[in-house]
Write an enzyme that holds these catalytic residues in place. Structure first.
Site, PDB file in Angstrom:
ATOM      1  N   ALA A  27      14.072  36.810  57.887  1.00 46.78           N
ATOM      2  CA  ALA A  27      14.914  35.596  57.347  1.00 46.78           C
ATOM      3  C   ALA A  27      13.693  35.151  56.245  1.00 46.78           C
ATOM      4  CB  ALA A  27      14.840  34.716  58.350  1.00 46.78           C
ATOM      5  N   GLY A  28      12.519  35.448  56.187  1.00 45.41           N
ATOM      6  CA  GLY A  28      11.604  34.767  55.135  1.00 45.41           C
ATOM      7  C   GLY A  28      10.408  33.902  55.719  1.00 45.41           C
ATOM      8  N   LYS A  29      10.082  34.044  56.983  1.00 47.60           N
ATOM      9  CA  LYS A  29       8.996  33.253  57.459  1.00 47.60           C
ATOM     10  C   LYS A  29       7.804  33.551  56.883  1.00 47.60           C
ATOM     11  CE  LYS A  29       9.921  34.715  61.506  1.00 47.60           C
ATOM     12  NZ  LYS A  29      10.885  35.601  61.469  1.00 47.60           N
ATOM     13  N   SER A  30       7.709  34.751  56.678  1.00 50.02           N
ATOM     14  CA  SER A  30       5.943  35.012  56.344  1.00 50.02           C
ATOM     15  C   SER A  30       6.140  34.771  54.565  1.00 50.02           C
ATOM     16  CB  SER A  30       5.677  36.637  56.524  1.00 50.02           C
ATOM     17  OG  SER A  30       6.134  37.177  57.735  1.00 50.02           O
ATOM     18  N   THR A  31       7.225  35.050  53.953  1.00 51.03           N
ATOM     19  CA  THR A  31       7.145  34.686  52.652  1.00 51.03           C
ATOM     20  C   THR A  31       7.048  33.294  52.321  1.00 51.03           C
ATOM     21  OG1 THR A  31       8.873  36.598  52.255  1.00 51.03           O
ATOM     22  CG2 THR A  31       8.816  35.044  50.648  1.00 51.03           C
ATOM     23  N   ARG A  56       1.442  47.481  59.649  1.00 50.76           N
ATOM     24  CA  ARG A  56       2.108  47.779  58.640  1.00 50.76           C
ATOM     25  C   ARG A  56       1.158  48.074  57.273  1.00 50.76           C
ATOM     26  NH1 ARG A  56       6.191  43.029  59.113  1.00 50.76           N
ATOM     27  NH2 ARG A  56       7.475  43.925  60.865  1.00 50.76           N
ATOM     28  N   ARG A 149      13.124  45.757  52.822  1.00 49.54           N
ATOM     29  CA  ARG A 149      11.442  45.734  53.074  1.00 49.54           C
ATOM     30  C   ARG A 149      10.655  47.182  53.314  1.00 49.54           C
ATOM     31  NH1 ARG A 149       9.702  41.223  57.515  1.00 49.54           N
ATOM     32  NH2 ARG A 149       9.938  43.164  58.867  1.00 49.54           N
ATOM     33  N   ARG A 160      16.076  44.490  65.841  1.00 51.39           N
ATOM     34  CA  ARG A 160      15.668  43.364  65.309  1.00 51.39           C
ATOM     35  C   ARG A 160      16.960  42.606  64.882  1.00 51.39           C
ATOM     36  NH1 ARG A 160      10.099  42.670  63.000  1.00 51.39           N
ATOM     37  NH2 ARG A 160       8.852  44.246  64.025  1.00 51.39           N
ATOM     38  N   ASN A 183      17.443  30.061  54.167  1.00 48.46           N
ATOM     39  CA  ASN A 183      16.599  30.665  53.141  1.00 48.46           C
ATOM     40  C   ASN A 183      17.482  31.545  52.107  1.00 48.46           C
ATOM     41  OD1 ASN A 183      14.817  31.746  51.387  1.00 48.46           O
ATOM     42  ND2 ASN A 183      13.841  33.307  52.916  1.00 48.46           N
ATOM     43  N   ASP A 184      18.170  31.024  51.335  1.00 48.67           N
ATOM     44  CA  ASP A 184      19.059  31.539  50.429  1.00 48.67           C
ATOM     45  C   ASP A 184      18.067  31.807  49.309  1.00 48.67           C
ATOM     46  OD1 ASP A 184      21.004  32.581  48.844  1.00 48.67           O
ATOM     47  OD2 ASP A 184      22.400  31.366  49.176  1.00 48.67           O
TER      48      ASP A 184
HETATM   49  N1  LIG Z   1      14.980  33.881  49.425  1.00 49.35           N
HETATM   50  C1  LIG Z   1      15.064  35.267  49.550  1.00 49.35           C
HETATM   51  N2  LIG Z   1      15.628  35.938  48.618  1.00 49.35           N
HETATM   52  C2  LIG Z   1      15.341  37.479  48.622  1.00 49.35           C
HETATM   53  N3  LIG Z   1      14.409  37.899  49.296  1.00 49.35           N
HETATM   54  C3  LIG Z   1      13.879  37.363  50.192  1.00 49.35           C
HETATM   55  C4  LIG Z   1      14.034  35.779  50.465  1.00 49.35           C
HETATM   56  N4  LIG Z   1      12.975  35.621  51.138  1.00 49.35           N
HETATM   57  C5  LIG Z   1      12.298  36.752  51.512  1.00 49.35           C
HETATM   58  N5  LIG Z   1      12.883  37.798  51.040  1.00 49.35           N
HETATM   59  C6  LIG Z   1      12.520  39.225  51.267  1.00 49.35           C
HETATM   60  O1  LIG Z   1      12.908  39.556  52.554  1.00 49.35           O
HETATM   61  C7  LIG Z   1      12.036  40.393  53.409  1.00 49.35           C
HETATM   62  C8  LIG Z   1      11.900  39.633  54.664  1.00 49.35           C
HETATM   63  O2  LIG Z   1      11.189  38.572  54.424  1.00 49.35           O
HETATM   64  P1  LIG Z   1       9.812  38.273  55.279  1.00 49.35           P
HETATM   65  O3  LIG Z   1       9.000  39.501  55.735  1.00 49.35           O
HETATM   66  O4  LIG Z   1       9.174  36.939  54.803  1.00 49.35           O
HETATM   67  O5  LIG Z   1      10.588  38.027  56.683  1.00 49.35           O
HETATM   68  P2  LIG Z   1      10.193  37.428  58.174  1.00 49.35           P
HETATM   69  O6  LIG Z   1      11.103  36.339  58.709  1.00 49.35           O
HETATM   70  O7  LIG Z   1       8.696  36.994  58.023  1.00 49.35           O
HETATM   71  O8  LIG Z   1      10.213  38.627  58.917  1.00 49.35           O
HETATM   72  P3  LIG Z   1       9.208  39.028  60.298  1.00 49.35           P
HETATM   73  O9  LIG Z   1       9.582  38.369  61.293  1.00 49.35           O
HETATM   74  O10 LIG Z   1       9.835  40.518  60.553  1.00 49.35           O
HETATM   75  O11 LIG Z   1       7.882  39.171  60.041  1.00 49.35           O
HETATM   76  C9  LIG Z   1      10.687  40.523  52.400  1.00 49.35           C
HETATM   77  O12 LIG Z   1      10.816  41.732  51.722  1.00 49.35           O
HETATM   78  C10 LIG Z   1      10.918  39.303  51.483  1.00 49.35           C
HETATM   79  O13 LIG Z   1      10.377  39.471  50.137  1.00 49.35           O
HETATM   80  N1  LIG Z   2       6.557  34.933  70.811  1.00 52.84           N
HETATM   81  C1  LIG Z   2       5.886  35.472  69.712  1.00 52.84           C
HETATM   82  N2  LIG Z   2       6.541  35.934  68.670  1.00 52.84           N
HETATM   83  C2  LIG Z   2       5.585  36.263  67.713  1.00 52.84           C
HETATM   84  C3  LIG Z   2       4.121  36.241  67.692  1.00 52.84           C
HETATM   85  N3  LIG Z   2       3.687  36.681  66.735  1.00 52.84           N
HETATM   86  C4  LIG Z   2       4.853  37.170  65.805  1.00 52.84           C
HETATM   87  N4  LIG Z   2       6.036  36.974  66.476  1.00 52.84           N
HETATM   88  C5  LIG Z   2       7.449  37.271  66.100  1.00 52.84           C
HETATM   89  O1  LIG Z   2       7.679  38.416  66.324  1.00 52.84           O
HETATM   90  C6  LIG Z   2       8.831  38.982  65.413  1.00 52.84           C
HETATM   91  C7  LIG Z   2       8.196  40.241  64.863  1.00 52.84           C
HETATM   92  O2  LIG Z   2       7.275  40.185  63.911  1.00 52.84           O
HETATM   93  P1  LIG Z   2       6.922  41.412  62.869  1.00 52.84           P
HETATM   94  O3  LIG Z   2       5.391  40.849  62.432  1.00 52.84           O
HETATM   95  O4  LIG Z   2       6.626  42.568  63.898  1.00 52.84           O
HETATM   96  O5  LIG Z   2       7.823  41.294  61.812  1.00 52.84           O
HETATM   97  C8  LIG Z   2       8.795  37.788  64.359  1.00 52.84           C
HETATM   98  O6  LIG Z   2      10.116  37.239  64.842  1.00 52.84           O
HETATM   99  C9  LIG Z   2       7.790  36.907  64.663  1.00 52.84           C
HETATM  100  O7  LIG Z   2       7.919  35.495  64.433  1.00 52.84           O
HETATM  101  C10 LIG Z   2       3.569  35.594  68.821  1.00 52.84           C
HETATM  102  O8  LIG Z   2       2.247  35.358  68.929  1.00 52.84           O
HETATM  103  N5  LIG Z   2       4.324  35.154  69.876  1.00 52.84           N
END
Ligand SMILES: Nc1ncnc2c1ncn2[C@@H]1O[C@H](COP(=O)(O)OP(=O)(O)OP(=O)(O)O)[C@@H](O)[C@H]1O
Ligand SMILES: Nc1nc2c(ncn2[C@@H]2O[C@H](COP(=O)(O)O)[C@@H](O)[C@H]2O)c(=O)[nH]1
Length: 211
Positions: A27-31, A56, A149, A160, A183-184
Protein backbone atom coordinates in the site's frame (compact mmCIF):
# COMPACT_ATOMS: atom_id res chain seq x y z
CA UNK A 1 -6.25 27.78 33.09
CA UNK A 2 -4.13 25.76 35.57
CA UNK A 3 -5.84 22.55 34.43
CA UNK A 4 -4.87 23.24 30.82
CA UNK A 5 -1.31 24.15 31.85
CA UNK A 6 -0.83 20.96 33.87
CA UNK A 7 -2.38 18.72 31.23
CA UNK A 8 0.03 20.22 28.63
CA UNK A 9 2.93 19.75 31.04
CA UNK A 10 1.96 16.13 31.67
CA UNK A 11 1.63 15.32 27.97
CA UNK A 12 5.02 16.95 27.23
CA UNK A 13 6.58 14.86 30.02
CA UNK A 14 5.02 11.70 28.63
CA UNK A 15 6.73 12.37 25.29
CA UNK A 16 5.18 12.35 21.83
CA UNK A 17 2.55 9.76 20.95
CA UNK A 18 3.83 6.87 18.85
CA UNK A 19 2.36 6.31 15.39
CA UNK A 20 1.14 2.99 14.03
CA UNK A 21 1.20 2.70 10.23
CA UNK A 22 -0.72 -0.30 9.03
CA UNK A 23 -2.35 -1.47 5.81
CA UNK A 24 -1.90 -4.09 3.12
CA UNK A 25 1.52 -5.12 1.92
CA UNK A 26 2.29 -2.87 -1.06
CA UNK A 27 0.00 0.00 0.00
CA UNK A 28 2.99 2.30 0.47
CA UNK A 29 3.70 2.38 4.23
CA UNK A 30 7.51 2.17 3.89
CA UNK A 31 7.51 4.74 1.07
CA UNK A 32 5.57 7.26 3.18
CA UNK A 33 7.62 6.49 6.27
CA UNK A 34 10.86 7.08 4.37
CA UNK A 35 9.59 10.48 3.22
CA UNK A 36 8.73 11.44 6.81
CA UNK A 37 12.17 10.39 8.06
CA UNK A 38 13.87 12.39 5.30
CA UNK A 39 11.86 15.58 5.77
CA UNK A 40 11.83 15.48 9.58
CA UNK A 41 15.33 14.51 10.54
CA UNK A 42 15.53 14.09 14.34
CA UNK A 43 11.75 13.99 14.85
CA UNK A 44 10.81 10.40 14.04
CA UNK A 45 12.42 7.13 15.06
CA UNK A 46 11.58 3.79 13.48
CA UNK A 47 10.69 0.88 15.73
CA UNK A 48 12.92 -1.82 14.22
CA UNK A 49 10.91 -5.04 14.25
CA UNK A 50 12.18 -8.60 14.38
CA UNK A 51 11.34 -10.97 11.54
CA UNK A 52 12.12 -14.49 10.41
CA UNK A 53 11.83 -13.55 6.72
CA UNK A 54 14.94 -13.25 4.58
CA UNK A 55 16.35 -9.74 3.98
CA UNK A 56 15.54 -8.20 0.59
CA UNK A 57 18.36 -6.75 -1.51
CA UNK A 58 19.35 -3.43 0.05
CA UNK A 59 17.82 -4.13 3.45
CA UNK A 60 20.12 -3.88 6.46
CA UNK A 61 20.07 -5.95 9.63
CA UNK A 62 19.33 -3.69 12.61
CA UNK A 63 18.02 -0.87 10.39
CA UNK A 64 15.10 -2.34 8.43
CA UNK A 65 14.58 -5.36 10.66
CA UNK A 66 16.41 -7.59 13.09
CA UNK A 67 16.60 -10.79 11.04
CA UNK A 68 16.38 -13.79 13.32
CA UNK A 69 15.64 -17.51 13.25
CA UNK A 70 12.26 -18.88 14.28
CA UNK A 71 13.86 -20.50 17.33
CA UNK A 72 15.47 -17.24 18.51
CA UNK A 73 12.28 -15.28 17.91
CA UNK A 74 10.07 -17.80 19.71
CA UNK A 75 12.46 -17.85 22.67
CA UNK A 76 12.42 -14.05 22.90
CA UNK A 77 8.60 -14.02 22.71
CA UNK A 78 8.41 -16.66 25.46
CA UNK A 79 10.77 -14.50 27.56
CA UNK A 80 8.27 -11.63 27.36
CA UNK A 81 10.54 -9.41 25.25
CA UNK A 82 7.83 -8.43 22.72
CA UNK A 83 4.86 -6.08 23.01
CA UNK A 84 3.24 -7.79 20.02
CA UNK A 85 4.01 -10.44 17.46
CA UNK A 86 2.26 -12.04 14.50
CA UNK A 87 2.65 -14.53 11.69
CA UNK A 88 2.27 -12.83 8.31
CA UNK A 89 2.61 -14.60 4.97
CA UNK A 90 4.33 -17.55 6.66
CA UNK A 91 6.93 -15.50 8.56
CA UNK A 92 7.07 -14.25 12.14
CA UNK A 93 7.17 -10.51 12.84
CA UNK A 94 7.22 -8.66 16.15
CA UNK A 95 7.82 -5.41 17.98
CA UNK A 96 10.21 -5.79 20.90
CA UNK A 97 9.84 -3.66 23.99
CA UNK A 98 13.44 -2.52 23.42
CA UNK A 99 12.65 -1.31 19.87
CA UNK A 100 10.03 1.11 21.18
CA UNK A 101 12.00 2.11 24.29
CA UNK A 102 15.10 2.95 22.20
CA UNK A 103 13.11 5.50 20.20
CA UNK A 104 11.13 6.89 23.14
CA UNK A 105 14.31 7.36 25.20
CA UNK A 106 15.41 9.87 22.53
CA UNK A 107 12.06 11.67 22.85
CA UNK A 108 11.26 10.95 19.19
CA UNK A 109 7.94 9.99 17.62
CA UNK A 110 8.12 6.22 17.45
CA UNK A 111 6.76 4.78 14.18
CA UNK A 112 5.56 1.19 14.11
CA UNK A 113 4.95 -0.40 10.68
CA UNK A 114 2.81 -3.40 11.60
CA UNK A 115 0.09 -5.62 10.19
CA UNK A 116 -3.55 -5.83 11.31
CA UNK A 117 -2.89 -8.51 13.97
CA UNK A 118 -0.27 -6.17 15.43
CA UNK A 119 -2.79 -3.31 15.49
CA UNK A 120 -5.23 -5.43 17.49
CA UNK A 121 -2.50 -6.52 19.91
CA UNK A 122 -1.22 -2.96 20.40
CA UNK A 123 -4.79 -1.89 21.23
CA UNK A 124 -4.53 -4.07 24.33
CA UNK A 125 -1.39 -2.24 25.56
CA UNK A 126 -0.94 1.22 27.11
CA UNK A 127 1.16 2.53 24.17
CA UNK A 128 -1.62 4.93 23.08
CA UNK A 129 -0.45 5.53 19.50
CA UNK A 130 -2.14 7.36 16.64
CA UNK A 131 -3.47 4.61 14.37
CA UNK A 132 -3.12 5.31 10.64
CA UNK A 133 -4.28 2.92 7.94
CA UNK A 134 -2.61 3.27 4.54
CA UNK A 135 -4.64 1.81 1.69
CA UNK A 136 -4.05 1.45 -2.05
CA UNK A 137 -6.77 2.87 -4.35
CA UNK A 138 -7.81 -0.65 -5.50
CA UNK A 139 -6.80 -4.31 -5.31
CA UNK A 140 -5.67 -4.12 -8.96
CA UNK A 141 -3.31 -1.23 -8.24
CA UNK A 142 -2.07 -2.95 -5.08
CA UNK A 143 -1.25 -6.10 -7.04
CA UNK A 144 0.54 -4.08 -9.73
CA UNK A 145 2.63 -2.24 -7.11
CA UNK A 146 3.58 -5.48 -5.39
CA UNK A 147 4.47 -7.17 -8.70
CA UNK A 148 6.47 -4.16 -9.89
CA UNK A 149 8.38 -4.11 -6.59
CA UNK A 150 9.74 -7.53 -7.58
CA UNK A 151 10.37 -8.64 -4.00
CA UNK A 152 7.87 -11.50 -3.76
CA UNK A 153 7.63 -14.99 -5.17
CA UNK A 154 4.28 -15.93 -6.75
CA UNK A 155 3.40 -17.85 -3.56
CA UNK A 156 4.26 -14.94 -1.27
CA UNK A 157 2.38 -12.55 -3.56
CA UNK A 158 -0.78 -14.68 -3.37
CA UNK A 159 -0.55 -14.80 0.44
CA UNK A 160 -0.05 -11.04 0.67
CA UNK A 161 -2.98 -10.33 -1.65
CA UNK A 162 -5.21 -12.60 0.40
CA UNK A 163 -4.12 -10.80 3.60
CA UNK A 164 -4.77 -7.47 1.83
CA UNK A 165 -8.33 -8.49 1.02
CA UNK A 166 -8.98 -9.22 4.72
CA UNK A 167 -7.14 -6.05 5.79
CA UNK A 168 -9.27 -3.79 3.56
CA UNK A 169 -12.41 -5.08 5.29
CA UNK A 170 -10.97 -4.59 8.79
CA UNK A 171 -9.73 -1.07 8.05
CA UNK A 172 -13.40 0.01 7.74
CA UNK A 173 -14.17 -1.20 11.28
CA UNK A 174 -15.49 1.66 13.40
CA UNK A 175 -12.89 3.04 15.83
CA UNK A 176 -10.00 0.80 14.80
CA UNK A 177 -8.06 3.56 13.00
CA UNK A 178 -7.92 7.28 13.70
CA UNK A 179 -7.55 7.90 10.00
CA UNK A 180 -7.54 5.96 6.73
CA UNK A 181 -5.37 7.45 3.96
CA UNK A 182 -5.77 6.23 0.39
CA UNK A 183 -2.32 6.34 -1.18
CA UNK A 184 -3.16 7.12 -4.80
CA UNK A 185 -0.94 10.08 -5.69
CA UNK A 186 2.03 9.79 -3.36
CA UNK A 187 2.47 13.52 -2.64
CA UNK A 188 -1.24 13.94 -1.83
CA UNK A 189 -1.18 10.96 0.58
CA UNK A 190 2.00 12.29 2.16
CA UNK A 191 0.47 15.74 2.77
CA UNK A 192 -2.54 14.08 4.43
CA UNK A 193 -0.26 12.03 6.67
CA UNK A 194 1.66 15.14 7.72
CA UNK A 195 -1.58 16.91 8.71
CA UNK A 196 -2.52 13.97 10.96
CA UNK A 197 0.90 14.03 12.65
CA UNK A 198 1.39 17.81 12.81
CA UNK A 199 0.60 18.22 16.52
CA UNK A 200 3.14 15.57 17.55
CA UNK A 201 5.75 16.90 15.10
CA UNK A 202 5.39 20.40 16.55
CA UNK A 203 5.66 19.08 20.10
CA UNK A 204 8.96 17.32 19.34
CA UNK A 205 10.34 20.38 17.53
CA UNK A 206 9.36 22.64 20.45
CA UNK A 207 10.89 20.32 23.04
CA UNK A 208 14.17 19.93 21.13
CA UNK A 209 14.41 23.72 20.69
CA UNK A 210 14.00 24.29 24.44
CA UNK A 211 16.79 21.82 25.32
N1 LIG B 1 1.46 6.47 -4.49
C1 LIG B 1 2.18 5.56 -5.14
N2 LIG B 1 2.09 5.48 -6.48
C2 LIG B 1 2.80 4.55 -7.17
N3 LIG B 1 3.64 3.65 -6.58
C3 LIG B 1 3.74 3.68 -5.24
C4 LIG B 1 3.02 4.63 -4.45
N4 LIG B 1 3.33 4.42 -3.16
C5 LIG B 1 4.21 3.40 -3.13
N5 LIG B 1 4.46 2.95 -4.38
C6 LIG B 1 5.32 1.83 -4.77
O1 LIG B 1 4.60 0.65 -4.43
C7 LIG B 1 5.49 -0.35 -3.93
C8 LIG B 1 5.03 -0.78 -2.54
O2 LIG B 1 5.28 0.29 -1.64
P1 LIG B 1 5.90 0.01 -0.19
O3 LIG B 1 7.03 -0.94 -0.29
O4 LIG B 1 6.14 1.33 0.44
O5 LIG B 1 4.64 -0.71 0.48
P2 LIG B 1 4.47 -1.25 1.96
O6 LIG B 1 3.08 -0.91 2.37
O7 LIG B 1 5.55 -0.74 2.84
O8 LIG B 1 4.61 -2.82 1.76
P3 LIG B 1 5.08 -3.95 2.81
O9 LIG B 1 4.06 -4.01 3.87
O10 LIG B 1 5.14 -5.19 1.97
O11 LIG B 1 6.43 -3.57 3.34
C9 LIG B 1 6.89 0.24 -3.95
O12 LIG B 1 7.56 -0.23 -5.11
C10 LIG B 1 6.64 1.75 -4.03
O13 LIG B 1 7.67 2.41 -4.71
N1 LIG C 1 2.49 -7.40 13.65
C1 LIG C 1 3.62 -6.97 13.08
N2 LIG C 1 3.66 -6.78 11.75
C2 LIG C 1 4.80 -6.31 11.22
C3 LIG C 1 5.94 -6.04 11.99
N3 LIG C 1 6.92 -5.60 11.17
C4 LIG C 1 6.40 -5.58 9.93
N4 LIG C 1 5.12 -6.01 9.96
C5 LIG C 1 4.18 -6.14 8.83
O1 LIG C 1 4.50 -7.30 8.10
C6 LIG C 1 4.01 -7.13 6.77
C7 LIG C 1 5.06 -7.59 5.80
O2 LIG C 1 6.23 -6.82 5.90
P1 LIG C 1 7.41 -7.01 4.82
O3 LIG C 1 8.51 -6.10 5.28
O4 LIG C 1 7.78 -8.45 4.82
O5 LIG C 1 6.83 -6.59 3.50
C8 LIG C 1 3.68 -5.65 6.61
O6 LIG C 1 2.26 -5.54 6.64
C9 LIG C 1 4.27 -5.02 7.83
O7 LIG C 1 3.50 -3.90 8.25
C10 LIG C 1 5.86 -6.25 13.39
O8 LIG C 1 6.80 -6.03 14.16
N5 LIG C 1 4.69 -6.71 13.88
Amino acid sequence: MYVRYFSRLLSAMAGPRPVVLSGPSGAGKSTLLKKLMEEYNGVFGFSVSHTTRQPRPGEENGKDYHYVTREAMQMAIDNGEFIESAVFSGNMYGTSKAAVQDVQAKNLICILDIDMQGVRNIKATDLNPIYVSIQAPSMEILEKRLRDRKTESEESLEKRLHAAFVDIGFSKEEGLFDVVIVNDILEVAYEKLKVVLLEEINQVKKTSMSL
